[in-house]
Design a protein around this motif. Structure first.
Motif, PDB file in Angstrom:
ATOM      1  N   PHE A 394      -3.713  -2.584  -8.080  1.00  0.00           N
ATOM      2  CA  PHE A 394      -4.843  -2.884  -7.861  1.00  0.00           C
ATOM      3  C   PHE A 394      -5.310  -4.336  -8.340  1.00  0.00           C
ATOM      4  CE2 PHE A 394      -8.925  -4.877  -7.070  1.00  0.00           C
ATOM      5  CZ  PHE A 394      -8.955  -5.759  -5.292  1.00  0.00           C
ATOM      6  N   HIS A 406     -11.045  -6.170 -12.150  1.00  0.00           N
ATOM      7  CA  HIS A 406     -12.346  -5.909 -11.809  1.00  0.00           C
ATOM      8  C   HIS A 406     -13.018  -5.150 -12.764  1.00  0.00           C
ATOM      9  CE1 HIS A 406     -14.635  -3.991  -9.172  1.00  0.00           C
ATOM     10  NE2 HIS A 406     -15.345  -5.210  -8.155  1.00  0.00           N
ATOM     11  N   TYR A 430     -11.803 -11.347  -5.280  1.00  0.00           N
ATOM     12  CA  TYR A 430     -12.007 -10.522  -4.794  1.00  0.00           C
ATOM     13  C   TYR A 430     -12.123  -9.856  -3.613  1.00  0.00           C
ATOM     14  CZ  TYR A 430     -13.565  -5.182  -4.519  1.00  0.00           C
ATOM     15  OH  TYR A 430     -13.899  -4.096  -4.862  1.00  0.00           O
ATOM     16  N   SER A 431     -12.420 -10.415  -2.719  1.00  0.00           N
ATOM     17  CA  SER A 431     -12.987  -9.788  -1.633  1.00  0.00           C
ATOM     18  C   SER A 431     -11.956  -9.982  -0.690  1.00  0.00           C
ATOM     19  CB  SER A 431     -14.116 -10.454  -0.762  1.00  0.00           C
ATOM     20  OG  SER A 431     -14.412 -11.398  -1.157  1.00  0.00           O
ATOM     21  N   ARG A 434      -9.097  -7.766  -1.709  1.00  0.00           N
ATOM     22  CA  ARG A 434      -9.184  -6.915  -0.954  1.00  0.00           C
ATOM     23  C   ARG A 434      -9.197  -6.261   0.585  1.00  0.00           C
ATOM     24  NH1 ARG A 434     -14.659  -2.531  -1.937  1.00  0.00           N
ATOM     25  NH2 ARG A 434     -15.190  -2.983   0.688  1.00  0.00           N
ATOM     26  N   SER A 435      -8.998  -7.294   1.197  1.00  0.00           N
ATOM     27  CA  SER A 435      -9.036  -7.427   2.605  1.00  0.00           C
ATOM     28  C   SER A 435      -7.462  -7.515   3.002  1.00  0.00           C
ATOM     29  CB  SER A 435     -10.022  -7.703   3.180  1.00  0.00           C
ATOM     30  OG  SER A 435     -10.639  -9.151   2.418  1.00  0.00           O
ATOM     31  N   ARG A 440      -1.942  -4.623  -0.128  1.00  0.00           N
ATOM     32  CA  ARG A 440      -2.106  -2.672   0.288  1.00  0.00           C
ATOM     33  C   ARG A 440      -0.649  -2.362   0.288  1.00  0.00           C
ATOM     34  NH1 ARG A 440      -7.515  -1.498   3.698  1.00  0.00           N
ATOM     35  NH2 ARG A 440      -9.324  -2.705   1.961  1.00  0.00           N
TER      36      ARG A 440
ATOM     37  N   TYR B 305     -13.541   3.181   1.753  1.00  0.00           N
ATOM     38  CA  TYR B 305     -12.870   2.821   2.626  1.00  0.00           C
ATOM     39  C   TYR B 305     -12.620   3.199   4.210  1.00  0.00           C
ATOM     40  CZ  TYR B 305     -11.377   0.194  -1.207  1.00  0.00           C
ATOM     41  OH  TYR B 305     -10.906  -1.279  -2.243  1.00  0.00           O
TER      42      TYR B 305
END
Lengths: 634, 650
Positions: A394, A406, A430-431, A434-435, A440, B305
């Motif tokens: 990440f 981060h 960042y957000s 992250r989403s 991921r 999460y």
């Protein structure tokens, strides 16, 4: 001379080949092979012969089919697992202890003062939406610079289609025009707190993060803002602001041996500030525990001093602890557990190990060297773990896309932590990162789990501590020891007792072993072949020999056919086929299969006088002299 | 003349397809032939070896080898249905399980007042009579207004009793009269009962309504248990009469229960929850129930999460007699599973943050014949009254409910209704309590057969939970937290929330490792056969061919030899009888190799190979056969080497 003779002989033998016809060869093979079926084919009567022929064929095809299955099974690399449970002397796990709150509020107050005033004022506005409360007139004017970067807004959704965005500190209401992630979460009659994030290009490109609850929104907002502020503070300063070992660890006892805060290794954890690790095994040998039960485990008394908590940052109070392997980094957010203040928490531990075989049996990595992700946690000298890999992945993406690292993860070389001044759009970046599900998935695909997986299964139980009767003297002694004062400086809200010990059965190991090894494969192949046909590897070699022999026969036939062709062309005279041609095989002394069968030669030639036998030699198609040198020349 | 063609045909048939018995004339000859020619080792040794001792030794060795083979093969067959376990760990994106959250208190006490006031009055009266307890000043709760009205007859039917153990008399709550106890006495917790000094025990008596002499007295060592049990009985009676829609209204709504919700870094609200009405826990809410077809998944482990909720417990609405603890209950389960919250739920404390780390394990067993489990539950003769996938719990509950409907005529309140049945209540089934208790007793003692019928499911998912608790909200954040949460709750509720009314809950994956434990057949047919082959080969170098040989020689051939002997004897005897006393010099019994029947097809001789006519038996002189050796044709190679010649002559 001898050698030459030997060589010539060898040459002759090679030239001669097996000397059979195909049928001869087959009969000979069937008669002499070690496989069980073929012998029957030639030895039995005509009906049985047929039966045995088909049986042998059937068995042979069965053998090949089942060999195929066996080889397939072997190539699928199955594993079997064996489980063992028991007690043995084992390394006591590394114990990481942190405070749920990262910094002492008294220390970070100067840094967060502006932010706190801002949030207090905002809360005031939210909770009493009617203007006219003169309370904030007294306080000095707010620094709205922080606010304007990421403001908190309210979304009034009385009108479903046309929600109104209400900035808390400004009176102008703007209708939502260009929100990208606007999903009306709150019910129509309710106000929702939203924190929008705009990318640095301009305010046109904004994302609103919706929260159905103001408490959640305020917490998230505060975390974003404080992260930005604290990332500018150098590391040693941050360590100083956190909880010190001597303040936090009041008492320590391992088995019968006393220990103190010096036995703990300090580590700076971005989530929880200063953490202390017992028995990390970095400098000294890891401690062993050879007895089960609380008496032989680790006993700790901690002080978390709840009064010094940062009010908006962490709402849960307690110690955060985690048991992990030596030389591994503690990922407290994933695997950590809480211990509540004013209680004694007992943790019985069972080591749950999983040992795997690695490639090609399962896809795992031994030390992470074959994983295509730069492990940022190696700067702590810790071993590879899947959590470290995911976080490094990440952070690498973050550096790549947003240009800064981060604050929660370690930094690659030459990169700084994100803050609002240098990277105004980082929160948006960042957000969205992250989403992002794609990001991921990339990380999940590129990270591999370790082959030896150790988990500590915990049985947690709690009791009130100290009891009402013992409260007074315990607080008194602990206060005296820490602060050298006769006043009680501790209270129920800050003190935690921990017992960590091995249970009666302290390990449960699941180890894999290959279900099919090469030895297994060979014995199964042999078993199959033996079961149906009584064969072995030698039989296969025999078979191979026969094939080579028949090849020889073919070659010889071809040669003699060629020769015959040449001679026929030379002499158009067709020779009559002689009896000897038909019986060649039986008269050829070299290939008489069964000398005891038929009529013995001695009796076949009765000594009585009669017509002298015709000199069949004269029937020869060609003079031997003509052929002799030819064949030798071949 | 007529028989001539027939004979010809048979003669021809005989010639072309000769039907011949075994080559050996006697069984012993056959055995000898077999031993010499068989492919199995050992047998040949018996025949070949010299000396009685040696022969005996070889016989013993061969027999023990045969015994070993039989033993080992039997062992292999018996172990055929064994399974090997494999554990695979996979790191992947995991589906988030369904999380069902209930308030421990099922219904709002204020709303239930109209239904329960009678019962509460009775309970309070009992408390005052037996323990001298009276509610001094109601702290939060409303006092029941009228205290003097007499209880209804339902409560008189099953009154609380004070039992004197030694005199076996019971004091009634109402009349105060003593009466003799008849029938059997059941102790609910028997270990404490015989402690002697407890002179008065509280219990209640259940009688068969049709036959009042058949009574059972249930006693409890502690009044707390007695009163709770008694209260529950009556409570279920009352609740059974209320329709489901009304009950759902009486219970908590999603807005009541859930203050905040946060999943995977995003805000969520009541629309992500599905209502599920549980008979004992009222309205429960299931997160990620998969009802709208989508199942949420997590791609990152860790507490941020997962699911984070703040629950509003509202302790003021608790029923004081029904539930004595406060908080919430949660259960983590699969979307297809029924949440048995009363059986396996985890309790959540108020004024605390409970963090629940999950670890996902999936297990798969092999069904018949490896183990006694069921794949779908279709082969279990118990109807599944829950509309969820099969589990052992479901089967047991369904089985009990079915037995209840069959023997008591009505259904128990805590479980779903089977088709065509209705819940038990006093009005319709005055006898149900007694029946229920009797049945439950039987069920617990495994006399109903439910435990025997129900099998466990072959595959199941399990979430191992690690629960830890922290204080929440912390002293420093308490003030603003409560204020903001009160604001969230809505302006209409114009009071500040109390922290004992709140519970914070975090449910998350500790890591995304999925542990998959599966059983695989340890043996397949192929492996079994190879093992057989290995055994046969190891001890005797035997194969299926040998087995066929053995069958042929030991069964078919020896049988036919024996039959042939019998036939010949019978024929002789018949001939003897026919000829009478006429003695006739019988031909010498042709034995062994003289027997033309037994002239085997030897290895092909020169004549047979060439299909030449058989040599005449006439001793007429004739031309000697030519010396065929000289007939050699020229092969490609003229020179026959001496060593190959020698080889050939062997």
């Amino acid at each position: 001379m001898k050698l030459k003779k030997y060589l010539v002989r060898a040459l002759h033998r090679l030239q001669k080949g097996p000397g059979y016809t195909y049928k001869e060869l087959l009969v000979w093979y069937c008669d002499n092979t070690n496989t069980h079926g073929p012998k029957r084919i030639i030895k039995e009567g005509p009906k049985k012969k047929l039966m045995w022929f088909f049986l042998t064929l059937l068995f042979a095809s069965l053998v090949f089919w089942q060999w195929g299955i066996l080889i397939n099974t072997y190539l699928s690399y199955n594993v079997t697992s064996s489980l063992s449970i028991g007690f043995k002397t084992m390394k006591f796990p590394a114990v990481t202890v942190c405070n749920a709150n990262p910094f002492k509020y008294s220390e970070v107050k100067p840094l967060l003062r502006e932010l706190d005033r801002l949030i207090e004022a905002a809360l005031e506005r939210i909770l009493q939406p009617t203007p006219g409360n003169g309370s904030q007139d007294v306080s000095p004017p707010l620094d709205l610079e922080l606010w304007n970067q990421i403001p908190l807004v309210l979304i009034d959704e009385h009108d479903k289609d046309n929600p109104i965005i209400l900035d808390i500190f400004e009176t102008n209401q703007t209708a939502v025009g260009n929100d990208t992630a606007m999903d009306s979460t709150a019910s129509g009659s309710k106000l929702a707190a939203v924190c929008p994030q705009c990318s640095h290009q301009g305010s046109e490109n904004c994302t609103y993060r919706n929260f159905s609850s103001a408490a959640q929104a305020v917490t998230e907002w505060y975390i974003l803002q404080s992260t930005s502020i604290l990332s500018k503070v150098p590391l040693h300063e941050r360590i100083r602001m956190g909880y010190q070992a001597e303040d936090m660890i009041l008492a320590c006892l391992y088995g019968a041996e006393p220990c103190n805060y010096k036995n703990f290794t300090q580590i700076y954890h971005p989530d929880h500030g200063n953490c202390y690790i017992f028995n990390w095994g970095m400098d000294e040998e890891a401690l062993n525990s050879s007895n089960p039960g609380a008496e032989f485990g680790l006993k700790l008394i901690l002080d978390i001093s709840q009064q010094d908590y940062i009010p908006y940052l962490s709402s849960a109070a307690g110690a955060r602890l985690m048991l992990h392997q030596q030389k591994s980094f503690p990922f407290l957010k994933d695997q950590g557990i809480y211990a509540m203040a004013g209680t004694e928490t007992s943790i019985g531990v069972v080591v749950d190990e999983l040992e795997r075989m690695g490639y090609p049996y399962s896809d795992c990595t031994v030390n992470g060297s074959d994983v295509p992700v730069r492990n940022l946690y190696s700067q702590y000298n810790t071993s590879y773990s899947i959590q470290a890999c995911l976080r490094s992945c990440f952070q690498n993406h973050m550096v790549e896309i947003c240009g800064c690292g981060h604050y929660m993860f370690p930094l690659p070389e030459g990169v700084n932590y994100c803050n609002n001044e240098d990277n105004p759009g980082w929160a948006y970046c960042y957000s969205s990162l992250r989403s992002s599900i794609k990001q991921r998935q990339i990380c999940i695909d590129s990270c591999k789990e370790t082959c030896n997986d150790t988990q500590y299964k915990m049985t947690i139980s709690m009791a009130d501590w100290p009891s009402e009767a013992s409260e007074d003297w315990i607080f008194h002694i602990l206060s005296y020891e820490r602060d050298m004062s006769t006043n009680v400086t501790l209270d129920r809200n800050g003190i935690i007792k921990l017992n960590i010990y091995f249970q009666e059965y302290n390990y449960r190991t699941i180890s894999e072993s290959a279900a099919t090894t090469i030895v297994w494969l060979l014995s199964s192949l042999g078993g199959q072949f033996g079961f149906w046909m009584g064969g072995s590897v030698l039989c296969l070699i025999e078979f191979g020999e026969i094939i080579i022999d028949s090849l020889w026969i073919t070659i010889i036939h071809v040669i003699s056919w060629c020769k015959g062709l040449r001679q026929r062309r030379a002499r158009r005279l067709a020779a009559l086929p002689t009896v000897s041609e038909l019986v060649e095989a039986h008269t050829n002394l070299g290939f008489q299969p069964e000398p005891t069968g038929a009529v013995p030669r001695a009796r076949a030639l009765p000594p009585e006088p009669g017509t002298p036998p015709p000199n069949y030699d004269s029937l020869r198609v060609q003079p031997p002299a003509a052929l002799g040198p030819d064949s030798d020349a071949d | 003349a007529a028989t001539a063609p027939g004979k010809k045909i048979t003669a021809r048939l005989k010639r072309t397809l000769p039907v011949r018995g075994p080559q050996a004339p006697t069984v012993s000859e056959l055995m000898r032939w077999y031993c010499l020619n068989t492919n199995t080792h050992g047998c040949r040794r018996i025949v070949v070896s010299r000396g009685r001792l040696r022969r005996l030794l070889w016989i013993l060795l061969t027999l023990s080898a045969v015994g070993l083979i039989l033993w080992q093969c039997a062992e292999l067959l018996m172990n055929y249905y064994s399974a090997s376990v494999s554990v695979t760990v996979q790191f992947q994106k995991l589906p988030f399980p369904a999380v069902t959250i209930c308030n421990i208190n099922p219904y709002k006490y204020s709303a239930m007042k109209e239904y329960l006031s009678e019962l509460d009055k009775e309970t309070k009266k009992a408390l005052e009579t037996f323990y001298g307890f009276s509610e001094g000043k109601p702290k939060v709760r409303r006092s029941v207004d009228d205290w003097n009205s007499t209880g209804s007859d339902f409560f008189q039917q099953i009154p609380l009793l004070k039992v004197e153990e030694f005199s076996r008399t019971a004091t009634d709550l109402y009349s105060g009269q003593k009466r003799k106890i008849e029938g059997s006495v059941f102790h609910k917790d028997s270990s404490i009962v015989n402690s002697g000094d407890s002179s008065d025990i509280i219990g209640f008596q259940l009688c068969d309504a049709n036959n009042s002499s058949d009574c059972a007295l249930y006693t409890f060592s502690s009044g707390v248990n007695a009163i709770q049990e008694w209260y529950r009985l009556h409570y279920m009676n009352i609740m059974a009469q209320i329709p489901l829609e009304t009950k759902e209204k009486l219970s908590y709504s999603a807005e009541d229960l859930l203050l905040t919700c946060f999943f995977d870094g995003l805000s969520c609200d009541k629309r992500h929850f599905t209502r599920f009405h549980h008979p004992l826990h009222g309205n429960c809410y299931t997160f990620n129930s998969g009802e709208n077809g989508t199942i949420l998944s997590t791609s990152t482990g860790g507490s941020e999460y997962g699911l984070q909720v703040v629950l509003y417990i509202d302790e003021a609405e608790y029923n004081p007699f029904l539930v004595t603890s406060s908080g919430a209950k949660i259960i983590v389960h699969d979307q297809d599973e029924y949440p048995f919250i009363e059986d396996i739920g985890t309790e959540i404390e108020t004024a605390a943050a409970t963090s629940i780390g999950m670890h996902f394990t999936q297990s798969c067993k092999l069904s018949k014949p490896y183990s006694d489990c069921t794949e779908t539950g279709a082969d279990i003769p118990v109807e599944n009254i829950y509309n969820k996938s099969y589990s052992l719990q479901i089967c047991l509950h369904s089985c009990f409910q079915k037995a209840m409907v069959d023997s008591c005529g009505c259904a128990q309140y805590a479980q779903p209704l089977p088709a065509g049945a209705e819940y038990c209540n006093y009005k319709k089934n005055p006898n149900w309590m007694y029946c229920y208790y009797r049945l439950h007793e039987k069920f617990v003692k495994e006399q109903l057969g439910c435990q025997q019928i129900c099998k466990d499911a072959c595959s199941f998912k399990e979430w191992a939970l690690t629960t830890s608790i922290a204080q929440w909200p912390s002293v420093a954040s308490e003030d603003w937290m409560l204020r903001v949460l009160s604001w969230d709750k809505g302006q209409k509720l114009n009071k500040k929330l109390n922290k004992t009314d709140l519970a914070n809950l975090m449910v998350f994956y500790k890591d995304l490792n999925e542990r998959f434990i599966s059983e695989n057949p340890a043996n397949t047919l192929v492996i079994l056969l190879s093992n057989f082959g290995g055994q046969l080969g190891l001890w005797m170098s035997c194969s299926v061919v040998c087995v066929i040989e053995i069958v042929e020689v030991f069964f078919i051939d020896s049988l036919s030899i024996v039959l042939r002997h019998q036939w010949q004897r019978a024929k002789k005897w018949w001939h003897g009888r026919q000829r009478g006393k006429e003695p006739r010099a019988s031909e010498p019994q042709r034995q062994g190799h003289d027997n033309p029947v037994c002239i085997d097809e030897d290895l092909p001789t020169f004549t047979t190979a060439l299909r030449l006519p058989l040599p005449q038996d006439s001793p007429l002189p004739r031309t000697p056969p030519p010396n065929y050796s000289t007939l050699r044709l020229d092969t490609a190679f003229t020179e026959q080497l001496p060593d190959t010649l020698e080889l050939g002559q062997h």
